[in-house]
Design a protein around this motif. Structure first.
Motif, PDB file in Angstrom:
ATOM      1  N   GLU A 522     -96.581 -57.412 -14.967  1.00 48.39           N
ATOM      2  CA  GLU A 522     -96.776 -58.824 -14.644  1.00 48.39           C
ATOM      3  C   GLU A 522     -96.977 -59.018 -13.144  1.00 48.39           C
ATOM      4  O   GLU A 522     -97.711 -59.908 -12.708  1.00 48.39           O
ATOM      5  CB  GLU A 522     -95.579 -59.641 -15.136  1.00 48.39           C
ATOM      6  CG  GLU A 522     -95.751 -61.127 -14.968  1.00 48.39           C
ATOM      7  CD  GLU A 522     -94.627 -61.914 -15.610  1.00 48.39           C
ATOM      8  OE1 GLU A 522     -94.671 -63.153 -15.525  1.00 48.39           O
ATOM      9  OE2 GLU A 522     -93.714 -61.293 -16.189  1.00 48.39           O
ATOM     10  N   ARG A 523     -96.356 -58.166 -12.337  1.00 46.57           N
ATOM     11  CA  ARG A 523     -96.510 -58.264 -10.883  1.00 46.57           C
ATOM     12  C   ARG A 523     -97.970 -58.098 -10.489  1.00 46.57           C
ATOM     13  O   ARG A 523     -98.462 -58.798  -9.602  1.00 46.57           O
ATOM     14  CB  ARG A 523     -95.644 -57.197 -10.210  1.00 46.57           C
ATOM     15  CG  ARG A 523     -95.830 -57.099  -8.707  1.00 46.57           C
ATOM     16  CD  ARG A 523     -95.182 -55.845  -8.145  1.00 46.57           C
ATOM     17  NE  ARG A 523     -95.393 -55.743  -6.708  1.00 46.57           N
ATOM     18  CZ  ARG A 523     -95.108 -54.648  -6.000  1.00 46.57           C
ATOM     19  NH1 ARG A 523     -94.606 -53.584  -6.604  1.00 46.57           N
ATOM     20  NH2 ARG A 523     -95.335 -54.623  -4.696  1.00 46.57           N
ATOM     21  N   TRP A 524     -98.693 -57.174 -11.099  1.00 49.84           N
ATOM     22  CA  TRP A 524    -100.101 -56.959 -10.779  1.00 49.84           C
ATOM     23  C   TRP A 524    -100.900 -58.235 -11.029  1.00 49.84           C
ATOM     24  O   TRP A 524    -101.748 -58.616 -10.207  1.00 49.84           O
ATOM     25  CB  TRP A 524    -100.676 -55.826 -11.611  1.00 49.84           C
ATOM     26  CG  TRP A 524    -100.076 -54.481 -11.355  1.00 49.84           C
ATOM     27  CD1 TRP A 524     -99.127 -54.160 -10.429  1.00 49.84           C
ATOM     28  CD2 TRP A 524    -100.376 -53.270 -12.049  1.00 49.84           C
ATOM     29  NE1 TRP A 524     -98.817 -52.830 -10.502  1.00 49.84           N
ATOM     30  CE2 TRP A 524     -99.567 -52.254 -11.484  1.00 49.84           C
ATOM     31  CE3 TRP A 524    -101.236 -52.939 -13.086  1.00 49.84           C
ATOM     32  CZ2 TRP A 524     -99.603 -50.929 -11.923  1.00 49.84           C
ATOM     33  CZ3 TRP A 524    -101.282 -51.628 -13.531  1.00 49.84           C
ATOM     34  CH2 TRP A 524    -100.473 -50.632 -12.954  1.00 49.84           C
ATOM     35  N   GLU A 525    -100.647 -58.875 -12.162  1.00 49.72           N
ATOM     36  CA  GLU A 525    -101.386 -60.084 -12.489  1.00 49.72           C
ATOM     37  C   GLU A 525    -101.080 -61.203 -11.492  1.00 49.72           C
ATOM     38  O   GLU A 525    -101.972 -61.936 -11.069  1.00 49.72           O
ATOM     39  CB  GLU A 525    -101.031 -60.546 -13.906  1.00 49.72           C
ATOM     40  CG  GLU A 525    -101.722 -59.763 -14.997  1.00 49.72           C
ATOM     41  CD  GLU A 525    -103.217 -59.962 -14.949  1.00 49.72           C
ATOM     42  OE1 GLU A 525    -103.671 -61.089 -15.187  1.00 49.72           O
ATOM     43  OE2 GLU A 525    -103.929 -58.991 -14.634  1.00 49.72           O
ATOM     44  N   ARG A 526     -99.829 -61.330 -11.139  1.00 47.64           N
ATOM     45  CA  ARG A 526     -99.434 -62.412 -10.239  1.00 47.64           C
ATOM     46  C   ARG A 526     -99.978 -62.205  -8.828  1.00 47.64           C
ATOM     47  O   ARG A 526    -100.477 -63.136  -8.185  1.00 47.64           O
ATOM     48  CB  ARG A 526     -97.910 -62.514 -10.211  1.00 47.64           C
ATOM     49  CG  ARG A 526     -97.385 -63.723  -9.447  1.00 47.64           C
ATOM     50  CD  ARG A 526     -95.873 -63.829  -9.561  1.00 47.64           C
ATOM     51  NE  ARG A 526     -95.187 -62.665  -9.026  1.00 47.64           N
ATOM     52  CZ  ARG A 526     -94.603 -61.727  -9.752  1.00 47.64           C
ATOM     53  NH1 ARG A 526     -94.635 -61.804 -11.078  1.00 47.64           N
ATOM     54  NH2 ARG A 526     -93.990 -60.701  -9.199  1.00 47.64           N
ATOM     55  N   SER A 551    -107.695 -58.835 -14.914  1.00 52.02           N
ATOM     56  CA  SER A 551    -108.515 -58.174 -13.900  1.00 52.02           C
ATOM     57  C   SER A 551    -108.234 -56.682 -13.969  1.00 52.02           C
ATOM     58  O   SER A 551    -107.146 -56.253 -14.374  1.00 52.02           O
ATOM     59  CB  SER A 551    -108.176 -58.714 -12.504  1.00 52.02           C
ATOM     60  OG  SER A 551    -108.773 -57.926 -11.497  1.00 52.02           O
ATOM     61  N   LEU A 552    -109.227 -55.878 -13.570  1.00 49.98           N
ATOM     62  CA  LEU A 552    -109.057 -54.427 -13.550  1.00 49.98           C
ATOM     63  C   LEU A 552    -108.478 -53.923 -12.236  1.00 49.98           C
ATOM     64  O   LEU A 552    -108.199 -52.733 -12.108  1.00 49.98           O
ATOM     65  CB  LEU A 552    -110.403 -53.738 -13.801  1.00 49.98           C
ATOM     66  CG  LEU A 552    -111.112 -54.075 -15.117  1.00 49.98           C
ATOM     67  CD1 LEU A 552    -112.433 -53.318 -15.203  1.00 49.98           C
ATOM     68  CD2 LEU A 552    -110.241 -53.733 -16.307  1.00 49.98           C
ATOM     69  N   VAL A 553    -108.285 -54.815 -11.267  1.00 52.73           N
ATOM     70  CA  VAL A 553    -107.844 -54.385  -9.933  1.00 52.73           C
ATOM     71  C   VAL A 553    -106.470 -53.730  -9.995  1.00 52.73           C
ATOM     72  O   VAL A 553    -106.238 -52.670  -9.412  1.00 52.73           O
ATOM     73  CB  VAL A 553    -107.841 -55.583  -8.965  1.00 52.73           C
ATOM     74  CG1 VAL A 553    -107.176 -55.198  -7.637  1.00 52.73           C
ATOM     75  CG2 VAL A 553    -109.252 -56.050  -8.709  1.00 52.73           C
ATOM     76  N   GLY A 554    -105.539 -54.347 -10.716  1.00 52.47           N
ATOM     77  CA  GLY A 554    -104.193 -53.779 -10.805  1.00 52.47           C
ATOM     78  C   GLY A 554    -104.198 -52.380 -11.393  1.00 52.47           C
ATOM     79  O   GLY A 554    -103.479 -51.494 -10.918  1.00 52.47           O
ATOM     80  N   SER A 555    -105.003 -52.168 -12.421  1.00 50.51           N
ATOM     81  CA  SER A 555    -105.080 -50.842 -13.033  1.00 50.51           C
ATOM     82  C   SER A 555    -105.593 -49.809 -12.040  1.00 50.51           C
ATOM     83  O   SER A 555    -105.076 -48.685 -11.965  1.00 50.51           O
ATOM     84  CB  SER A 555    -106.002 -50.887 -14.260  1.00 50.51           C
ATOM     85  OG  SER A 555    -105.516 -51.798 -15.226  1.00 50.51           O
ATOM     86  N   LEU A 556    -106.607 -50.168 -11.244  1.00 52.54           N
ATOM     87  CA  LEU A 556    -107.157 -49.224 -10.274  1.00 52.54           C
ATOM     88  C   LEU A 556    -106.158 -48.930  -9.166  1.00 52.54           C
ATOM     89  O   LEU A 556    -106.031 -47.781  -8.719  1.00 52.54           O
ATOM     90  CB  LEU A 556    -108.450 -49.784  -9.688  1.00 52.54           C
ATOM     91  CG  LEU A 556    -109.625 -49.915 -10.664  1.00 52.54           C
ATOM     92  CD1 LEU A 556    -110.833 -50.506  -9.959  1.00 52.54           C
ATOM     93  CD2 LEU A 556    -109.985 -48.573 -11.280  1.00 52.54           C
ATOM     94  N   VAL A 557    -105.441 -49.941  -8.703  1.00 52.67           N
ATOM     95  CA  VAL A 557    -104.422 -49.707  -7.673  1.00 52.67           C
ATOM     96  C   VAL A 557    -103.318 -48.802  -8.219  1.00 52.67           C
ATOM     97  O   VAL A 557    -102.817 -47.922  -7.519  1.00 52.67           O
ATOM     98  CB  VAL A 557    -103.855 -51.047  -7.172  1.00 52.67           C
ATOM     99  CG1 VAL A 557    -102.656 -50.827  -6.252  1.00 52.67           C
ATOM    100  CG2 VAL A 557    -104.929 -51.834  -6.425  1.00 52.67           C
ATOM    101  N   GLY A 558    -102.953 -48.998  -9.487  1.00 53.40           N
ATOM    102  CA  GLY A 558    -101.956 -48.124 -10.097  1.00 53.40           C
ATOM    103  C   GLY A 558    -102.425 -46.683 -10.167  1.00 53.40           C
ATOM    104  O   GLY A 558    -101.660 -45.755  -9.893  1.00 53.40           O
TER     105      GLY A 558
END
Length: 805
Positions: A522-526, A551-558
């Motif tokens: 949830e942190r990624w989304e927020r 968004s795909l941004v959180g997945s890529l940062v992970g």
């Protein structure tokens, strides 16, 4: 589901061997995952009785035993087991016996006549570990007193048995017992099924425990019986302990073993309470917020209104259909017990144990469905075993039938069955299958109206009955004819390219593809998507992965953080996947759910150096313009505009929205310094995320003749203010294929450190190369100069540009 073959054959013994039985079950849908023998091969081991034990004259930890092994003479055997004593019966390996190797896959070793510390030993007394029956090496395997001296230990303990492990799908709840599997085998083979008989016990007293069922949506039937004056210290018989062990269940106490035994035998989970610990009767209800329960496994759980419980006058005593509580658990001090067997609605039990991070055999069965019609009969079976093993005085059975599942008839069309199965089947065949399975039906020409029995929770649609027909007839009966169908190649439009081609394009740009979960933190989304109200997962596989990504941004940062933790210094990754957005206007479709949008996105991330280390150029870090160039190559030949725009994940001065034909299709930019620090990244990565539909669009090639005239080129050094952007300058020039100025390209930018004679401190010089062309006539110098003069005047009035001196 794990059980020994010998137990199954007590209920149904078809004339086929073990391998054929396993194949039969697998092909009927009850997949046999493993078959293993109860014991590895060994020979020469018999039942021996220890006649006497004396201390070894030359060793403190050894004993000299006199053993009767049924050979006609007494054997002298040296033994080091701490539990050896006169009178016990144990496995005795005679001279010449072959025992399993201590190493996995090793050769068996042979018992020979030898001396231990000067005393001749004529064999070996064995532990369970030495025979590979268990890992217990605390001493000799002490046998039941009824074992016959001299009898082969394999025959005595039935060690030639085979343990079946079934991998059952959730719809096969009726196969979660030995009797249930036997019922299937009888239907598949036609072998007779031994029907169980439950003769009622005469009540020795009239005591009944008051039970009140407040939640009929939790419990549809509740049965119970008081049994007084039991002996909880009695030992469960060896045959019961052995069967439980072969089912993967360790022995606890006689009362607990009896309850587990009947569960494996008939699929009926039950619970035995210490009657004297129950206050004022039992109440079956939903839990209340704030209540807690200490379970038999030692954990304490917090309850709420979504969890069913059994409570007494003081507190909660049990998790309904899952596990009992410590407060009313039986112990060595127990004298009076209450035996409970109930029908818990599957929906009321499903998922509850997973909320508390454990699972039980009882919950596994109840959430799939347990036969509600036999609670009384199974209590009779439990009571009979309790009285036979622990003694006791049973009372009358209290049986409350409140709300049982409605068994609605399901219609089977014989013609439809033949079409789905793919071979002719007759009505007589369908009727024979239903009869063998114990399914009641009414017939009409071409139709069967089948009423599912109480133990079948999976027969709710016509397709379920069709499956029963073919699996009983046998999948091997299906004809081996290939399907015939016209094969028509699907031609992709020239105005679209495949996602596969897009992936290849990204790989050619030195990006590596990643595949991530659609549910994220949830942190990624927020933080990275600016989504304060993400779509939540009702039953997440892990507590951090609780929401669906927008968004795909959180997945890529992970993925970047994972690579950095493995000491990667240069990371270039991309992902093509769906995101999940709320949209009240969205309708259900192939890839959509009503109220939600699931667009396909393509995102990439570049971190570290712009290029791999090489000798030809100096190493430099990747920047916004590198990734912007990659985005332009992905979209080529389409021309995108990059418009300054804010994004919650990106640096406000190093990011832009990507527009194509006036439509915003994504963004590109450097990660915001706040998030670079929050996610502990040494450097800021550059990211992009684009709508896949826009990337997959293409324009049909439009061929043009080679120009008959030559282009003319002019370079202009324009002085503009700091606030004039490249886009504004190009828009003012207005180059185009139908104009005299065909193209314009910025090729130099000059900004002095301090003001000069021709440049103020707030100005900069932009060098632009113009291409001029007229398809109809050769351009003259006069015409070119006139066009340039008109352009300079337009630039002066629109963006305040002037020609640099």
């Amino acid at each position: 589901m794990q059980f020994p073959e010998s137990w199954l054959r007590e209920f149904c013994d078809p004339p086929i061997d073990t391998a054929a039985l396993a194949e039969l079950l697998t092909m009927s849908g009850m997949e046999v995952e493993t078959l293993r023998p109860v014991a590895p091969p060994f020979s020469g081991v018999v039942v021996g009785r220890v006649l006497s034990v004396e201390r070894h004259p030359n060793a403190d930890r050894l004993s000299v035993c006199q053993v009767d092994a049924g050979t006609g003479s007494t054997l002298t055997i040296v033994c080091g087991a701490p539990n050896v004593r006169a009178g016990i019966k144990v496995p005795c390996a005679l001279v010449g016996a072959e025992l399993p190797s201590a190493d996995e896959g090793g050769k068996p070793y042979t018992i020979t006549l030898g001396k231990l510390r000067g005393v001749e030993s004529q064999g070996m007394l064995c532990s369970a570990r030495e025979l590979k029956l268990s890992d217990d090496h605390g001493g000799l395997l002490v046998l039941d007193e009824g074992a016959t001296v001299g009898n082969d230990i394999r025959r005595q303990l039935d060690l030639d048995d085979t343990v079946f492990t079934l991998k059952l799908t959730p719809n096969l709840a009726h196969g979660l017992s030995v009797y249930g599997v036997a019922r299937e085998v009888a239907a598949l083979t036609g072998a007779p099924l031994k029907e169980p008989v439950f003769p009622p016990l005469a009540p020795a007293h009239a005591d009944v425990l008051p039970v009140r069922v407040e939640a009929t949506d939790l419990c549809g039937r509740f049965s119970g019986r008081i049994v007084r004056n039991v002996d909880p210290r009695a030992k469960a018989p060896a045959w019961m302990v052995e069967r439980l062990a072969r089912c993967g269940q360790r022995s606890v106490t006689a009362l607990v073993d009896i309850s587990n035994y009947v569960m494996f035998e008939f699929g009926r989970p039950s619970h035995i309470f210490d009657l004297d610990k129950i206050h004022d009767g039992l109440v079956v209800r939903w839990a209340r917020a704030g209540e807690a329960l200490e379970l038999l496994n030692g954990s304490t759980v917090e309850l709420d209104a979504n969890v069913g419980v059994i409570a007494d006058g003081n507190t909660v005593e049990s998790l309904a259909g899952i596990m009992g509580g410590e407060a009313t658990a039986v112990s060595d001090a127990t004298r009076n017990i209450y035996v409970e067997a109930a029908f818990w609605w599957p929906d009321a039990v499903a998922g509850r144990s997973r909320r508390f991070n454990f699972s039980t055999d009882a919950g596994h069965r109840f959430e799939r469905g347990v036969d509600p019609s036999l609670t009384v009969e199974h209590i009779e079976r439990i009571t009979r075993l309790v009285v036979d093993i622990c003694g006791g005085e049973p009372g009358p059975i209290d049986d409350q039938v409140l709300a049982l599942p409605e068994r609605r008839p399901v219609t089977l069309r014989v013609a439809r069955a033949a079409k789905v199965i793919g071979m002719p089947v007759s009505q007589a065949q369908c009727e024979g299958v239903m009869t063998r399975l114990g399914l009641a039906f009414e017939r009409e020409p071409g139709l069967l109206h089948v009423t599912p029995p109480s133990w079948r929770f999976d027969l709710v649609a016509e397709e379920d009955l069709i499956e029963e027909v073919i699996r009983v007839i046998g999948y091997a009966q299906l004809p081996e004819s290939p399907p015939l169908a016209p094969v028509t190649a699907s031609v992709r439009s020239e105005t679209a390219r495949s996602l596969h081609a897009l992936r290849h394009r990204l790989a050619a740009l030195d990006y590596h593809e990643t595949i991530s979960f659609s549910f994220v933190e949830e942190r990624w989304e927020r933080e990275l998507a600016g989504n304060a109200d993400p779509i939540r997962v009702l039953n997440p596989i892990a507590s951090p992965l609780a929401v669906m990504r927008s968004s795909l941004v959180g997945s890529l940062v992970g993925v970047l953080r994972f690579n950095l933790s493995h000491r990667a210094s240069r990371v270039r990754i991309f992902e093509a996947g769906r995101v999940y957005l709320r949209n009240p206007q969205a309708r259900a479709g192939d890839v959509a759910v009503a109220g939600l949008d699931q667009p396909l996105r393509v995102a990439g991330l570049a971190y570290g150096s712009a290029d791999p280390v090489q000798w030809g150029q100096r190493e430099r870090g990747v920047d916004y313009f590198d990734v912007k160039g990659d985005v332009e190559l992905l979209l080529a030949p389409l021309q995108a505009r990059f418009v300054p725009a804010a994004h919650p994940a990106l640096h406000p001065g190093r990011s832009a929205a990507v527009e194509l034909d006036g439509e915003r299709i994504g963004f590109v930019g450097e990660l915001h310094p706040r998030w670079r620090q929050a996610y502990e990244l040494p450097l800021a990565p550059v990211l992009f995320e684009l709508d896949a539909a826009a990337l997959l669009r293409r324009r049909l090639p439009a061929y043009q003749p080679i120009a008959r005239q030559q282009s003319a080129w002019r370079d202009l050094a324009l002085v503009v203010g700091e606030g004039v952007s490249h886009d504004a300058l190009m828009a003012a020039i207005g180059a185009g294929p139908d104009r005299l100025v065909r193209s314009a390209r910025l090729f130099d930018l000059y900004k002095p450190a301090a003001a000069t004679a021709d440049l103020a401190a707030s100005e900069r010089s932009l060098a632009v190369r113009l291409e001029l062309l007229d398809d109809a006539a050769t351009l003259t110098d006069e015409r070119i100069e006139a066009e340039v003069a008109r352009l300079l005047e337009r630039l002066r009035t629109s963006v305040g540009a002037r020609l640099r001196a």
